[in-house]
Design a protein around this motif. Structure first.
Motif: not given
Length: 417
Positions: A319-327, A344-357
């Motif tokens: 369920a966690l990985k599915a919800k990480a897909g939603v994020l 900008n670009r989207l970075k990270g894995r799972g529930f550990f994400k970043g948007i770098e400008f």
């Protein structure tokens, strides 16, 4: 002037960005003293992976306190510690074929790192440690020496030594394999003292949500083994489910010699940290690394409840990985929607994400506008150029979408049409 301005040290930081006085919290929301509700994409800097006042953990904690359970125990044998160690072995370590021994250092992440590098030096008889560009490992002197941020290092007041920095994965761009540089520099003639250990984060949180590839981490492990160097993975922020598995290195297929854990290992925000070490490395003399608060039995209770309730259930990680897909999908749409106006670009894995400008000033401006509209989110990176997403693993899909909607409004207000 309020009491915080009057009496609290200038060293305070988060409260300068999140200026309300918070009163209550539940799940993925906080409520201010004035009654304003905030969605939390910060989670105590990753210390609240299961949300605020998680009812399962709170019930276990209240029951233990009501029975006059041991609170402070140094390294005494207690029933709470026994229960935690048993659950951790049977439901976390053994199913992953990990045979680590467990050390309880002081209750902070930086203390776990201090213990890990002290042990590596004791075991190998060497002093030098390899760390990486954009690394963050803590603010006490040993772990600060492993931290690359010049502003944080400047506070030490002394020379931070016995550490050699190497380029992290992607530091020179995607076309350069920095593990080759590491390998070459560890050979004779480079002038680098042979290290006791190589310390890395599989996802660099404070460094800007930089995520290492499996191939690179594998290469680093092979290099460490070839040179008889210990591999330490700092899983303090990236561990405890943050990337989708209990340990961030599981999906990468590596097994480090030493692992540091803290932040969400207690699950409830209670101070606790662990050092996991291969059995043959356990060369400590009794009391050689200790601390008055290394036996936080309240944290043992909630830590066991986390394992029993969440990590004993395979459905939780699914369920966690599915919800990480939603994020991920929501953030991908947000990132792409403003890329033309603000690259900008989207970075990270799972529930550990970043948007770098590309424009480093935008992340802090967006975070400030988001806060004004009821969302708590921090920035990271050497220039605070990355919006950093650390929502609780228990957040609902509806709350994810609500938070992203607030961010979309903040983006629109900050980014010039």
């Amino acid at each position: 002037m309020d009491i915080f301005e009057l009496k609290e040290s200038n060293v305070r930081s988060y409260c300068r960005d999140f200026t309300d006085t918070f009163h209550t919290a539940e799940g993925s929301t906080l409520t201010s003293e004035q009654g304003q509700l905030f969605i939390d994409f910060f989670s105590g800097a990753g210390a609240l992976n299961y949300g605020h006042n998680n009812p399962v953990l709170k019930a276990a904690l209240l029951d233990y306190i009501a029975q006059n359970g041991i609170t402070h125990g140094l390294d005494f044998k207690t029933t709470a510690k026994k229960a935690f160690l048993t659950a951790f072995e049977e439901q976390v370590l053994a199913p992953r074929n990990l045979r680590y021994k467990v050390q309880f250092p002081g209750p902070t992440g930086t203390n776990a790192v201090e213990a890990a590098i002290k042990l590596a030096r004791k075991y190998t008889g060497r002093q030098n440690i390899v760390a990486f560009t954009n690394a963050f490992h803590g603010m006490s002197l040993g772990s600060l020496a492993l931290t690359s941020n010049p502003r944080k290092r400047a506070g030490a007041g002394v020379t931070l030594s016995n550490v050699t920095f190497m380029p992290y994965d992607g530091y020179f761009g995607d076309s350069v394999d920095t593990s080759l540089y590491l390998d070459r520099m560890l050979r004779s003639g480079s002038g680098i003292d042979k290290p006791a250990a190589i310390v890395l984060e599989t996802v660099q949180g404070e460094g800007g949500v930089n995520s290492a590839s499996a191939a690179w981490v594998h290469a680093v492990q092979r290099i460490a083994q070839a040179h008889d160097i210990l591999l330490i993975i700092d899983d303090i922020q990236a561990g405890c489910g943050r990337t989708g598995d209990f340990f961030s290195f599981e999906a990468l297929g590596v097994t480090p010699d030493i692992v540091t854990l803290s932040k969400s290992i207690s699950g409830y925000g209670l101070p606790m940290s662990l050092v996991l070490l291969a059995p043959h490395l356990d060369v400590w003399e009794p009391g050689e690394h200790n601390g008055t608060f290394r036996g936080n039995n309240l944290a043992f209770v909630t830590g066991k409840a986390v394992i029993d309730h969440y990590w004993s259930d395979a459905g939780f990680t699914q369920a966690l990985k599915a919800k990480a897909g939603v994020l991920h999908d929501a953030l991908q749409r947000l990132s792409a929607g403003f890329a033309a106006k603000a690259p900008n670009r989207l970075k990270g894995r799972g529930f550990f994400k970043g948007i770098e400008f590309e424009d480093a000033s935008l992340a802090q401006k967006v975070a400030a506008r988001a806060y004004a509209h009821g969302l708590i989110i921090e920035t990271s990176g050497i220039d605070n150029q990355v919006l950093k997403f650390l929502p609780a693993l228990t957040i609902t899909a509806a709350q994810i979408n609500q938070g992203v909607q607030i961010l979309e409004q903040a983006f629109a207000e900050v980014i010039t049409p």
